[in-house]
Structure formats: C-alpha cells, structure tokens
Design an enzyme around this catalytic site. Structure first.
Site, PDB file in Angstrom:
ATOM      1  N   ARG B 310       0.832  -1.211   0.000  1.00 46.45           N
ATOM      2  CA  ARG B 310       0.000   0.000   0.000  1.00 46.45           C
ATOM      3  C   ARG B 310       0.863   1.257   0.000  1.00 46.45           C
ATOM      4  NH1 ARG B 310      -5.466   1.774   0.750  1.00 46.45           N
ATOM      5  NH2 ARG B 310      -6.175  -0.370   0.536  1.00 46.45           N
ATOM      6  N   GLU B 712      -9.816   5.952   7.175  1.00 40.41           N
ATOM      7  CA  GLU B 712      -8.393   6.245   7.115  1.00 40.41           C
ATOM      8  C   GLU B 712      -8.019   7.545   6.401  1.00 40.41           C
ATOM      9  OE1 GLU B 712      -8.180   2.277   5.401  1.00 40.41           O
ATOM     10  OE2 GLU B 712      -6.279   2.030   6.442  1.00 40.41           O
TER      11      GLU B 712
END
Lengths: 487, 771
Positions: B310, B712
């Site tokens: 990621r 997030e």
C-alpha cells in the site's frame, strides 16, 4: 485509632476495611462496587480515563476536585465523598448537563475515555470558570482522547457551561455536608494488616513521632509518584505514612517578604498564590501534570522526590527558596540548593521530614522568567526546564539566580552562569559569556525525552530568550513566545 | 428517514453515562483467573534456560504455560506465518512473549510474571532500518513497480534532486488496552470475548493454536475502546493466550494487558526510510522519479507485505508519475513486528511524494501548491497510476482550488511572509497538501461481507453483520442503512455484538471498508426480506408484488396500508421466513498481485488540507494556528460520524508527524511505552482555528448509497502540518536552503533543523516561495 475507612460513595455511606492498605480507588470502584464506568487507561495518572471527583467540606460548602482514581489510594478517602460517573445523573435518571452536551455534540467515538472527560468537565462546570479555549484546554489536559481530536469535546464543554440547568452536584449539598461532618474521622487512621501499615496522622506532632518510629516508611503526599510504585512496580509498601490528614501541614501563609507553603499544599492550592507574585512560575505549575495531578500532587512532594526533572525546582532554586525540615521537635532551615546530594538523594536525615517551603517575594525590580521545554505542551515532563530571577540596576545585572532541570543528575543552580553575568551590563557580550558558562556547566544526557545535543542547544537558547525578553536591546516588538490557544 | 442524517453514535448516551460495557467491564464469571505475560528482556537471543519455578510458586498462581504447552501450532501470524504465540527457542525482540501465567488476581499474575529466571544467549541484533538495509535483512522479498522509463527521464530532466526522509512509526494508543476473556464451555467448546477488529481471525488462530475445529470456538465483540488497526490481527495473540490458559486450567481466563506491556509487546505503524531522486522541469512538473521505500517491519512478516504494498500504491498520492520506479524493501529488524495502523502504509508512501514536491518547490522558489497543481492527475494519458489503474473524475484540481479559496491560502502566505520579516524569533509556515487514498483491501478476497437480519413479529429488527465497532460509528451507519431499507425508525433496529456465531468467515473491519462492505451486505439481507414480505402483502391484498411499498413504518399495497409489524405477523402466519442473510462482494476489482498491476481499488477517497503553524526559533516548539480541511465523503451516510472521522484522523495524523516519538535505547528496548513518555495530542494541540468542510462537488463514488469510506483517508490531511513546519523552518534561512526535517517533527528535530540551516547546512533553494 480508626482501622476502617469511612466515606461517602455518592450519597451512600461506606465503611471499608482494606486488606491491601495501598489498594487504589479505581480497583475498589471496579471490583467491590462493580462501578465499571471508571476505566483504566494507563494506571499512571496520564490519561484521565479513571477520573473521579473527590468532595470535601471547605468553608461550609462542598468542594469537588477531579483526581485520577488509578493512582489514588482508597485509604485516602477517609472522611471524604467519592463521586464516580455513575453518580452524575439525577435520581430520576436525567443525565447531567455535561453528559447531555457530550451526546449532543457527538463528543464520543469509542467511548472509553468518555466517562473520564465527563467527570473532568463536571468539575470544570462546577468551578464556574469562563469556558474559554485556554480554560477548557487546561481542564482537559489530563484526559486523552485518541478518536475525536477533541473539537467536539471542547464544544461540549462550552455547551455544558452555557446550559442554565442547575448543577445536580449541588442539589444535595447541605445534606452531604451534614453527612460528611457526621463521619468525619475523630482519630487518626491506622490500618495494620499482615504486617503492613497505613498510618494517617492528624497532627504534626503525631507525624513527627511516626516518622521517627518508622524512618523507612514511604511518605505519601499526593501519591502521584508513590501510586506508580504500586501500580507499575507492583510494590506493596510495608509502611506508608500518609500526610494528607495532618492538620495545618497544607497551610499557605504570606508575610511581607515571604510566601510559606506547607509540605502538603497541592499545586492547585499553591499556584494562585505563587502566580500572583510570579506569573511565569504560575504558568510553569499550570504545565505540571494536569488538573487531576495538580489536585493531588504537592510542591513538597516535588521537592522531596528529588527527580532531576522535577519542574518546580529550577524556579525555586532561582528564587533562593528555603526549606524547613523537622525531626521530632528539632527544626532546621536550609536553602533548597543545599538539599540535593545526588541523583534522587537528599540531605533528609532518618525520621526527618519537610514541613514548609519558604519562597521570598519578588525584590523590587526583580524579573522572573521560567521556561519549560517538552515534546508536548500540556501534561508532559520537561526535556529542559529553566528559571531565572534577574534584577537590573542602571543597565547592569545586580541580581541573578538561575535554576535548571533536565541537564544534570539533580535540579541545579548554575553558579558559573550567575558569576558570568552579575555586575555586568546586560548586553550581547554578557549573554555570550553566560552561554559559555552554560556550556561549561552542563553535559546533559540523551534519553527518550531529548538528546543531549538538544538539551544543550535549547538550554543555552533559553538564556538568549531571557535576554530578548529583558534586555534593553532585546527583541523589541518582535515576539519571543508562540501563541497560546485562542479564547 | 435516517439515512444521510447526522444521528448520534448508537452508544453515545451509554458512553457518557458509563453504562457502555467493554470486556473488562463484563460481570466476571466465578473462578475467573487473570493472566499476565512474561516478556523478553533482550532483542535477539537464544533462550538458554527459562526457569519458571519461582513464577509457578508465586502467590495465587494456578498455571504457567510456555511454547511447549501449545497443543496446536505455535504461530499467530496473520497474512504470513512467523509470529510465535510464545517464543520457543529464540527471542527476536525485547518485549516478546516467552511464557504466560494465570493467577487468582491481576496483581498476582503480573507479579509472578516478573519472577522468571531467563538465561539469554545474546545474538547479534539489527535494530534500525539502516542496520537491516546494510545487512540486506528482509522479512519478505523486495518488490519493484515501474512505469515508463524513470532512469532515462531523470537523466534528461533540466533539474534533478535527491534526498532522504526518515519517518517514525506510531503507537496506536487505543485507550482500551488489548484484552480477551476465554470461557471454557461444555464439550470442550470455547467462548471468547476479544477486543478485536477481526473476530474470524481470532477464531482461526485459536483453532490453530489449540487444534480445535472452528465450530467449537465462538468469538464475540460488542465494542472496542479504540483500535486503529492495532486490534486487526494483534488481538489474536491476546485471545490465544487466554484460550491456552483456559484450555489448561479448565477455568475462565481474562488477559488484560497493562499499558506498558501493551506498548512493548504489540506492533506499531511502520517507520520508513525513504530515499528519492527526481527529475523535473522549470514548472516543477515531475519528469521522472525513483523511490526507495524501506519499511521497518520488525522481526516477522505479519502484515508487512500488504502494508508495504500500500505504501507503494500511494507513492503517487494525487500526482501523475509518467516515469517512476518504486522499490520496496521490507526490512527485518529485531524489534516488535509492525502492523496495521490507520492508513496501512498509505501515509508513508504519500509522505514520500509530498516531500519530493516540497523539495522541488523550494529548489525552484515556486509555491508548493503551484507545483502540486502541475502534477495532479489529469485527462488521459495523464491519468494512469504506476500500477496501471485509471484515475477517473479526479476532483483534486477543483477540490484544492476551492480549499485554497476558502482558506485564503494566497493571502495568508503573503501575510506570513510579512510576519516573518518582522519576527526573527517566531516564524510561521503554511502548506496545502492533498490526499488520494485507494479504497479496498489489496488482498482481493477480503473484499466481502456477510450479514444476518431477523424481523420479529412485533416489527422490530435484529441486525448482525461482520463489522466491528471501534468507535468509528459503523454499527449506527449500518443500522441506518437497514432502517432506511425497511422505512422504519432507527430505534426499531437492534444493533448487536459482532459474533462469529452470527456471521461467519468475515473480513477484518479495516481498510476503511466497514460501512461499504457490511452496509451493503446488511442491505442485501433487508432486500431479501422485503421481497418475501412484499409477496405476502401482494397475495393478501391482491396486487402485484411490484406495487408494494415500504414507507414511514408501514407497507402500502395498492390502496391498502398495513403496519410493518402487522405484515411481519402476517408473514409468520403464512409460514414465511423472517430471517435472511445478506452477502456482498466488491465488484470490479481486477488486480494481479504477482505483477502488482490492475485495479486493486474500487474507488479513491480524496481530501485536502491547509495548515498554518508557528515555530519558536530558539526552542523548536510549535503550535498549529489554523487548519482548514476539505474532505470528500461522497454522500455521507452520517455527516456527524464522518466529521468525527475527519477531525479525529487529522489530529491523529498530526500526532504521528509531530509529538509521537517511539524511542528505543541502544539495547533495543522501547523506552516510550506509556503516556508519560509517549505523547499523543492533547486537547490544547487542536489547532486554535479549526475548520472542516465536506466536498460537495463532483466525485466518483460507486459504493453504497454514493457514500465514501472515511476511516483512514483524513489521517493523511495532517501532512499539511508537517510541511507547514518545514516551511516555517525554511523561513529561518529566508527560504534560501532546504531544511532536513524528519518525522516526527518534535521540537528537538525542529530546533536541530534550524541549527543546521544556521550553520550553513541544508541544500540550496531559490530563496522565495511566491504565492
């Protein structure tokens, strides 16, 4: 002597025998009372999830103060009222204005810290201060929230203060006062269990006798440090002499030239008096711990604890504070600068205890400045702390006291710096000399709070900051301090 | 009805009253034992001898277990194996679990755990990313993403820069520490209460460790007191230890970690070392960039594979990188194994490119926002990410333009320049940074969810799904979705604890996907039930099923209206099932993990922030004066909840980049393991002027009810704070040098960066940052 602890839990009278004399209030509440609203977040007084209110009769009214239940001992509840989050709602279940505001402002997410915030804000609302941002920040510095970022909690604080509803905590005040009076201890508390002792004398003479009888005893003032020995080091102190019930030991007295602060005066009680004469000292105290910590912790404890990073000592050293020590009936007085022998070591003789701290009032023309550097502004421990008492006469330094924390094994005066500036013109050359003396005086260590390099550089820079703020050729109109949160 | 409304969190009143129960608040069963863990004192050592006689003999101790007492497999690794439940022959970090003890009281257990006599045979320890890189010590193979011809493009570019940025990790500091309670049931079954984001994984791990089939393990969580990724897979170890002790003692066992033990034992956000080389033109447009992302993984792979993936996927943030090489090393050190933390590697990747943009701007003397604009994703062909996904309908140009306007960015930059001219001892800085964050688990199989919905004959609804509540408001959002589907008031929907016994085979509540996935699954169950109920109503009133409408707590069938409860009873009389499961899987994901190419994300979430700070030149202290946040929630399911995520994420991100410092000593022991030494933001750290708005413009939002995931992405809005501090530091040298500033930007790092500039350090810069 009383062997049980009597107090009010909410409105109900309790009398408990403590099998473990240093059992915490938090453990008692959660285990015996099954009051699980009060949470443990850290067990060291730094997160506030365990915030409860302690009520005491003061001047004919109930005074409530927020404290951390995790490091408060249940034995210190004797004669007081304990309120946990379960006590806030009215008898008919109507939530407290703070609870309503927290819901209305969406001020909880995971909710674990919420009861602690509710209690801290209940105390804040009760105290009746104007809900400025600075006042709210201060009231909540001891409560950590990891979810919300605090904005809705600040809004809830404002909304709760604006709510005209009468405070439910005042609803039963006269009855509570009467009840407290009825159960007020008439004799000293002395818990003796399995060879362990918890002794809470009520007079200075009694305290002096106990200190001589049990010279190895742990002395307990606010407990914000001793509490950690129990919760973190898992110690079971064999003998505790609690100072909190000693009459008069918390007295704060002013004379023409001095402020005398009893050894058990809390920061919360001492700060307003000190701040009146030394605003920077007041601000320094405001940045010690949090409201919960300052409501329990004492100036005397900070001194005797002898930590190299204790925050009041630099200021007390710079101001030539003196200590009055007692052993039995023998009393001696010495300057704080002569109190420390080494890392966490003092000159206290066995059986001797600190009775009072004497702080001189500002001399005419004296300027006092204190600076605390830490990673976080609020509720953090200093990386470097510095305090200066400066007197200028006709452009020359006629008086100079400097105290530093975080730079050596003990809080320290800096005689070399003082010598470098005394009698000289307060100018760049003198500042440079002071800086050189600073470098020669300290070789700070690196640890998790700061590197030695930072402590050295920042500590020396604080001399420049003092200079900028006090010298005729200082910073002029340019600012030297960053902004505090807006009202 | 309730959808898109700013309703309170379902537990708000109970949070405030103290009635909300966390696991440690549950009534304790009779015979409950309390557990504690014995931790390694060394970072890397062979366990020559583990003498637990004194532990076993300590007051109140009932049971002591080591790796030898594990009936199944001694591994609680999540995405990869390699995390022993209890160290067997060797310890690989200071703080690693070696044994566990169960005793009559918490204090007895904890005290006993400190009485072990462990003989360590020390082995060489790698403690930092630099150590690991030098030793080529990795937990997983390195990966590389390439788009275009970065080497050639950089070589050809009119301007080139290279540099390095170190990013520290971050402790989750959930207020409720890790906890689990395991209760033996009849027939060798186990009931486990676990503070976990992933009950299914807890059951899998207990199954693995105890060699028990999954159907004999029930895992339940009503709520967590915060998690932030720290309870995604780490909760398993806690639950497994409680379960192991319960297995051996046949008594219920609760393991609640002390805060210090929690912070030493459990993993954190990955720190990163980032090396970069970039070539660019006179406008600041990036022509080629080369990144080395070295993630501090700790001793085991754990979740580090997907975390570092990621990071790679976010090293573009919102910018088109025509020629890019992104190399990722997954560094193995003898420190705790780092784990999921809100953003999951994304923030670290984004910091890499934002640092590069800031460097370019300073080198050219252009406003960083102007340089950002020339690099934003645009129309084809400038819309392909380095992993080959198209960025559709990128709102960042319009979104940042609006934010620049509403925050008066240009005017304030001029005012700051004037302020800085007059103030040598206090300097101000400002920065505008964007966020583009990919939504979906990059492990495609995790993008699925299940739900179970019952309708009772009084018309009330029981709702269960696989999502867990950690404070983010998931349960109320999903309840809103279900209430909306049935056209019922929210209070008719009962929110229940998350349990593997209600909904099986669930994914972690993570990757911001909780409401997208579970909301859609619950909605699917509701739609199934509605269809059944509509058929009954249609038959009853003789209208086509298509003409049955659910509205305002009632059901209309042609000209007839029947109460929802009445219809439920009618269904029951007609023997029609009023219970249904729902299932959802994210459509359109087409990702080849071996090649790291394709469409790993369903969509992107966007936002941007402007932060202004003030620093003290003599001490390095700082304050955030103002922050303006503009965030894209799509069509928010609950604006009050989402605002909470935006604000809380920003402050948490600001903590990561400013005061939250993890500090290990030379012996490899973490010394910032309690709130006394580890400083998360306090109330006064909130910007004195804090403005938050939702983006109302165009945005590609294909998920449930056009809402966007919000857990997030807002954390990364805090990058603006870091770069504002950097801007203020540069101002101390009149912007003629580029400061070296690593994160977290503690007062110490700020002051030392200022001192380095004053001493003539710092790479050259053009000297002006024009608006």
């Amino acid at each position: 002597m009383g062997a049980t602890v009597r107090f009010l839990l909410g409105e109900a009278e309790r009398e408990i025998a403590l099998a473990d004399p240093t059992r915490t209030v938090l453990d008692y509440l959660r285990t015996d009372e099954r009051r699980t609203g009060t949470k443990e977040g850290c067990a060291e007084g730094d997160c506030g999830a365990c915030t409860v209110l302690l009520g005491e009769a003061r001047d004919g009214a109930m005074r409530y103060r927020a404290v951390n239940a995790c490091i408060a001992f249940a034995a210190t509840l004797d004669g007081k009222q304990l309120l946990s989050v379960e006590d806030l709602a009215a008898a008919d279940g109507t939530p407290h204005p703070v609870q309503r505001a927290m819901v209305a402002q969406h001020a909880s997410q995971c909710g674990f810290c919420t009861p602690g915030f509710v209690m801290a804000l209940a105390a804040f609302r009760l105290a009746g201060a104007a809900p400025t941002r600075a006042a709210i920040d201060d009231a909540l510095a001891g409560n950590l929230c990891r979810c919300t970022g605090y904005r809705p909690i600040i809004d809830a604080a404002r909304a709760a203060c604006a709510d005209p509803a009468p405070d439910p905590l005042r609803a039963n005040e006269s009855a509570t006062l009467a009840r407290l009076q009825a159960l007020a201890p008439r004799t000293s508390l002395a818990i003796v269990r399995d060879g362990r002792r918890f002794l809470a004398p009520r007079s200075i003479a009694e305290l002096a006798a106990l200190c001589e009888e049990f010279p190895e005893a742990t002395r307990l003032a606010g407990g914000t440090d001793v509490g950690l020995a129990v919760t973190k080091a898992l110690q079971d102190p064999a003998c505790v002499i609690a100072l909190g019930a000693v009459c008069g030991l918390d007295a704060i007295e002013e004379s023409a030239h001095t402020i005398t602060i009893g050894a058990t005066a809390t920061y919360s009680d001492a700060a307003p008096v000190i701040a009146r004469h030394y605003p920077d000292f007041g601000e320094l105290i405001r940045r010690i711990g949090s409201v919960q910590v300052r409501n329990a912790a004492t100036l005397g404890g900070n001194i005797v604890n002898a930590s190299p990073i204790g925050d009041t000592m630099p200021a007390l050293l710079a101001l030539d504070a003196r200590l009055i020590l007692r052993r039995g009936s023998a009393v001696r007085e010495l300057p704080l600068a002569g109190f420390y022998r080494g890392y966490r070591e003092t000159v206290l003789a066995p059986g001797e205890f600190l009775e009072r701290v004497v702080l001189p009032k500002p001399a005419p023309g004296q300027i006092f400045r204190a600076y605390k550097l830490s990673k976080r502004f609020d509720q953090d421990i200093s990386a470097v702390c510095a305090a200066f008492a400066l007197t200028l006469e006709a452009g020359r330094v006629s008086g100079f006291g400097a105290g530093f924390g975080g730079l050596a094994a003990t809080p320290a005066r800096a005689p070399a710096i003082e010598a470098a500036v005394l009698g000289r013109r307060w100018d760049e050359a003198t500042l440079a000399a002071a800086g050189e003396a600073f470098d020669a005086s300290f070789t700070p260590l690196s640890d998790m709070r700061a590197s030695g390099a930072y402590r050295r550089l920042a500590g020396r820079n604080l001399l420049r900051k003092l200079y900028l703020e006090t010298a005729p050729s200082g910073s002029g109109r340019a600012r030297t301090r960053i902004l505090e949160p807006a009202p | 009805m309730s959808l898109h409304e700013p309703l309170p969190h379902d537990s708000a009143a109970r949070h405030a009253s103290g009635e909300a129960l966390y696991i440690d608040d549950l009534p304790e069963p009779r015979d409950l034992l309390h557990a504690a863990i014995g931790l390694s004192a060394r970072p890397h050592a062979r366990l020559a001898a583990v003498d637990l006689a004194a532990v076993a003999a300590a007051r109140g101790v009932v049971c002591v277990v080591t790796a030898a007492d594990i009936p199944g497999v001694n591994d609680v690794g999540s995405a990869a194996h390699g995390d022993p439940l209890l160290a067997a022959a060797e310890v690989e970090y200071a703080g690693q679990a070696i044994f566990a003890v169960a005793a009559e009281t918490v204090r007895d257990a904890r005290r006993a755990a400190r009485r072990a006599q462990v003989t360590y045979h020390d082995l060489p320890a790698l403690l930092t990313v630099d150590d690991a890189l030098a030793a080529r010590s990795f937990v997983l193979p390195s990966k590389t993403l390439v788009q275009g011809e970065p080497g050639a493009a950089i070589a050809r570019a009119p301007h080139r820069l290279s540099g390095r940025l170190d990013l520290g990790g971050q402790d989750h500091f959930y207020l409720e520490g890790q906890i689990a309670m395991a209760l033996p049931q009849e027939g060798g079954e186990l009931k486990i209460y676990s503070s976990t984001q992933h009950p299914t994984e807890v059951s899998h791990m207990v199954s693995r460790v105890l060699a028990l089939p999954c159907h004999r393990i029930g895992v339940e969580v009503r709520r967590m007191g915060g998690a932030f990724g720290g309870k995604e897979s780490q909760a398993s170890q806690i639950a497994c230890i409680a379960a192991l002790l319960a297995h051996h003692t046949r008594r219920p066992v609760k393991l609640r970690l002390d805060r210090d033990d929690d912070m030493v034992l459990t993993g954190k956000r990955h720190g990163f070392r980032i090396d970069y080389e970039v070539g660019f033109d006179d406008t600041g447009r990036i022509l080629g960039v080369d990144f080395l992302l070295a993630g501090h993984c700790g001793f085991s792979p754990h979740l580090s594979g997907p975390v570092n993936d990621r990071a790679m996927f976010h090293a573009d943030n919102g910018y088109f990188l025509e020629n890019a090489r992104i190399v990722s090393h997954r560094c193995k050190t003898h420190t705790v194994s780092n784990t999921a933390f809100r953003g999951f590697g994304g923030p670290q990747g984004m910091m890499a490119i934002e640092q590069v943009i800031d460097e370019i701007s300073r080198h050219l003397g252009r406003d960083p926002y102007a340089v950002r604009r020339v690099n934003f994703y645009g129309k084809a062909p400038r819309n392909r990410t380095p992993y080959g996904m198209e960025v559709r309908a990128n709102p960042l140009p319009a979104l940042t333009a609006r934010l620049a306007r509403t925050s008066a960015y240009a005017r304030r930059r001029r005012e700051i320049a004037a302020f800085n001219r007059e103030n040598p001892w206090i300097k101000r800085g400002i920065a505008l940074t964007p966020v583009k964050f990919g939504i979906s688990f990059t492990l495609t199989q995790m993008n699925q969810a299940g739900a179970l919905v019952h309708v009772y004959t009084d018309g009330t609804i029981h709702l269960a799904h696989g999502g867990t509540e950690m404070g983010q408001g998931l349960l109320v959002k999903v309840a809103q979705v279900v209430a909306n589907e049935f056209a019922l008031p929210l209070e008719r929907v009962r929110i229940t604890a998350t349990s593997t016994e209600q909904v099986p085979n669930t994914s972690a509540t993570a990757a911001s996907s909780g409401s997208d996935l579970n909301g859609a699954a619950a909605r699917a169950a509701a739609i199934t039930l509605k269809a059944r109920m509509a058929r009954v109503a249609a038959a009853e009133f003789g209208v086509p099923a298509g003409e049955v409408r659910f509205a305002n707590g009632a059901v209309r069938a042609g000209n007839h209206t029947i109460g929802f409860d009445e219809l439920a009873r009618l269904c029951h009389r007609h023997r029609v099932s009023l219970s249904a499961t729902g299932f959802y899987r994210t459509p359109g994901l087409a990702y080849d993990p071996a090649a790291m190419r394709g469409e790993p994300f369903f969509y992107f979430a966007y936002g941007a922030a402007v932060a202004e700070v003030e620093i003290d030149v003599l001490s390095g202290e700082y304050r955030i004066l103002r922050a303006d946040l503009l965030h894209d929630c799509g069509r928010s399911l609950n604006p009050a909840i989402d605002r909470g995520q935006i604000e809380g994420g920003f402050v948490q991100g600001a903590g990561w980049l400013t005061t939250e410092e993890l500090w290990w000593d030379a012996q490899g022991s973490l010394r910032t393991h309690a709130p006394s030494t580890y400083k998360i933001p306090a109330c006064s750290d909130l910007p004195r002027d804090f403005r938050v708005a939702f983006w109302a413009g165009r945005s590609h939002a294909p998920a449930l009810h056009r809402a966007k995931a919000v857990g997030e992405p807002p954390l990364m809005l805090a990058m603006s704070v870091f770069f504002a501090i950097r801007d203020a530091i540069a101002a101390t040298a009149h912007h003629r040098a580029r400061p070296r500033l690593d994160a977290p930007a503690t007062p110490e790092r700020v002051l030392l960066a200022i001192a380095a500039l004053a001493a003539g350090g710092g790479a050259a810069a053009a000297g002006v940052v024009a608006a």
